[in-house]
Write an enzyme that holds these catalytic residues in place. Structure first.
Site, PDB file in Angstrom:
ATOM      1  N   GLU A 353       0.833  -1.192   0.000  1.00 38.71           N
ATOM      2  CA  GLU A 353       0.000   0.000   0.000  1.00 38.71           C
ATOM      3  C   GLU A 353       0.875   1.252   0.000  1.00 38.71           C
ATOM      4  OE1 GLU A 353      -3.922  -1.335   2.539  1.00 38.71           O
ATOM      5  OE2 GLU A 353      -2.114  -0.850   3.677  1.00 38.71           O
ATOM      6  N   CYS A 354       0.658   2.129  -0.926  1.00 39.21           N
ATOM      7  CA  CYS A 354       1.238   3.470  -0.981  1.00 39.21           C
ATOM      8  C   CYS A 354       2.762   3.441  -0.864  1.00 39.21           C
ATOM      9  CB  CYS A 354       0.612   4.349   0.096  1.00 39.21           C
ATOM     10  SG  CYS A 354       0.792   6.125  -0.220  1.00 39.21           S
TER      11      CYS A 354
END
Length: 489
Positions: A353-354
């Site tokens: 994620e990210c």
């Protein structure tokens, strides 16, 4: 029914001082011997981490947008059980939500929890106008209990006196605290809010300072009385978290038609998922990790910054964080970069994620320097001066992957200052179509390669209950295939 004392601290806008005051209150109440359970309303990792440190009890996020009401109430019920007070820090302005109706606002959460609200007002260069703000907030929405007000960033004795006299003359809302301007700010800010507690070398000293300010400037007894004067809250019984055993092959129905007969040896082995937790990547909702454990996984904390060898793992979770602050060290740790790429090519289930996605690219551009990363995806990300994606997201799954079924629509959030600067080729497989939010490129997110899934979207496991099950199932399948190859070798 829950009668646990509860209170929500809200502001008129972001930057009103909610976090500083929430931290000071948590630490001061804990210092008095109370067991305080902190909650952060909305999507947030940094404030929640600080709240947990202040209360010496891990914080949880309550988000009406990212999780169903039943799940939110269950999460609150489990967290508030057995404590002396539940303290919720709101986000943005009290009535600010997703739309013109204020959906998913702090006010909506307050009504759902039937919790009194203490409003924090930045009083800079104001006196009587503060009264209008208080009266407006009290009258704006029915069934909201505006129980008190804390006046923040007041100038001097005369300013404090006029503010209190005005509020007492025109309203019946009690003033439960008056704080001066705190200069310099005890916790510095940067582009994503407060500097993280991991980067603040004097975090405990800072929290003790804020506790002293709270004791001097806030009526702690009044706060406790407001929190105690609440109606019984009808909540679901807290769910018992159990970990499924796989020592008996009959407990694994997903393998009945797999074509490979599982052995007893296979199911006595632990399914192990590595979780990156270091100064570069540490954004994780605690419930995401709990759900992975509930599904039968053992979680092992790993680092991208250390050269220490990793144990055998069957899955890898790379959360968000600040890889740009550790870019040089991440780049220099070539052994781990090579290992992550090798595991991705081998088919290890990897969820990123990210910040985790940024690490999986070929390189990261930061402050005019280019830092090589793991190279799982043929793209480059660059840190920008302004947000490239900010707010709640809604994603629809459009491509097969190990973590989300095709056709699923789920909620999440994004907050990133980086963007992809390499043209995204047509042969790249994106699993997510963004119905709300930016994603990586042209409303696409969820880049996939073999069993690796990387996205800018952060999810909460209570809002996407299929995620943890699928992750652990993919890890178990990877473990099974490795065991099968070892047995056949």
């Amino acid at each position: 029914m829950s009668t646990t004392p509860r209170l929500i601290l809200a502001g008129l806008s972001g930057g009103a001082g909610k976090t500083i005051i929430s931290l000071g209150l948590c630490r001061s109440l804990v210092d008095k011997g109370l067991r305080v359970k902190p909650f952060k309303k909305g999507p947030d990792y940094i404030d929640a981490a600080w709240l947990g440190l202040a209360a010496r009890r891990e914080a949880s996020n309550l988000d009406p947008f990212m999780m169903p009401t039943t799940a939110l109430l269950d999460l609150y019920s489990r967290g508030a059980a057995g404590v002396d007070m539940a303290l919720v820090e709101g986000n943005r302005g009290l009535f600010d939500g997703k739309d013109v109706n204020g959906s998913y606002s702090t006010a909506e959460l307050a009504k759902l929890l039937q919790a009194p609200v203490v409003l924090i007002v930045n009083c800079t260069k104001m006196t009587r106008t503060v009264v209008a703000m208080i009266l407006g907030c009290r009258a704006f929405e029915p069934n909201l209990h505006l129980a008190g007000v804390i006046l923040n960033r007041t100038a001097g004795k005369r300013h404090k006196t006029i503010l209190r006299q005005c509020i007492e003359q025109y309203t019946d809302v009690p003033v439960v605290g008056i704080l001066p301007k705190i200069d310099p700010d005890p916790i510095p800010e940067r582009h994503m809010g407060l500097v993280s507690n991991q980067e603040c070398s004097e975090a405990e000293t800072t929290l003790d300072l804020l506790a002293n300010i709270a004791r001097d400037c806030i009526d702690l007894d009044a706060i406790r009385n407001l929190a105690t004067n609440v109606p019984p809250l009808d909540l679901p019984q807290p769910l018992t978290i159990t970990t499924k055993s796989f020592t008996n092959p009959s407990l694994a129905p997903e393998d009945a038609n797999s074509g490979f007969r599982p052995t007893h040896q296979e199911f006595t082995q632990t399914v192990r998922i590595g979780v990156i937790r270091d100064a570069a990547l540490w954004f994780y909702y605690r419930e995401n990790l709990e759900e992975l454990r509930t599904q039968g996984a053992e979680l092992v904390e790993l680092s991208l910054l250390s050269a220490n060898p990793w144990p055998e793992i069957h899955g890898l979770y790379l959360g968000g964080g600040f890889p740009e602050t550790q870019a040089a060290q991440l780049s220099q740790n070539t052994s781990v970069r090579d290992d992550v790429a090798r595991l991705a090519h081998k088919g290890l289930p990897i969820y990123a994620e990210c910040g985790g996605f940024m690490y999986l690219g070929e390189s990261l551009v930061c402050r005019d320097s280019v830092y090589p990363m793991a190279g799982v995806f043929p793209l480059q990300t660059m840190l920008c001066a302004k947000p490239q994606g900010l707010g709640y997201t809604v994603a629809r799954v459009i491509h097969p992957n190990p973590f989300h079924p095709v056709g699923l629509e789920f909620t999440g959030h994004e907050f990133h200052y980086s963007k992809c600067v390499t043209p995204l080729r047509g042969d790249m497989q994106f699993a997510l179509e963004m119905k709300r939010g930016c994603g990586m490129d042209q409303n696409r997110d969820g880049l996939t390669y073999k069993n690796t899934f990387a996205c800018y979207t952060h999810l909460h496991a209570l809002g996407v209950p299929t995620w943890a099950r699928s992750f652990v199932a993919a890890a178990r399948s990877y473990q099974r295939e490795n065991l099968k190859m070892n047995l056949e070798a």
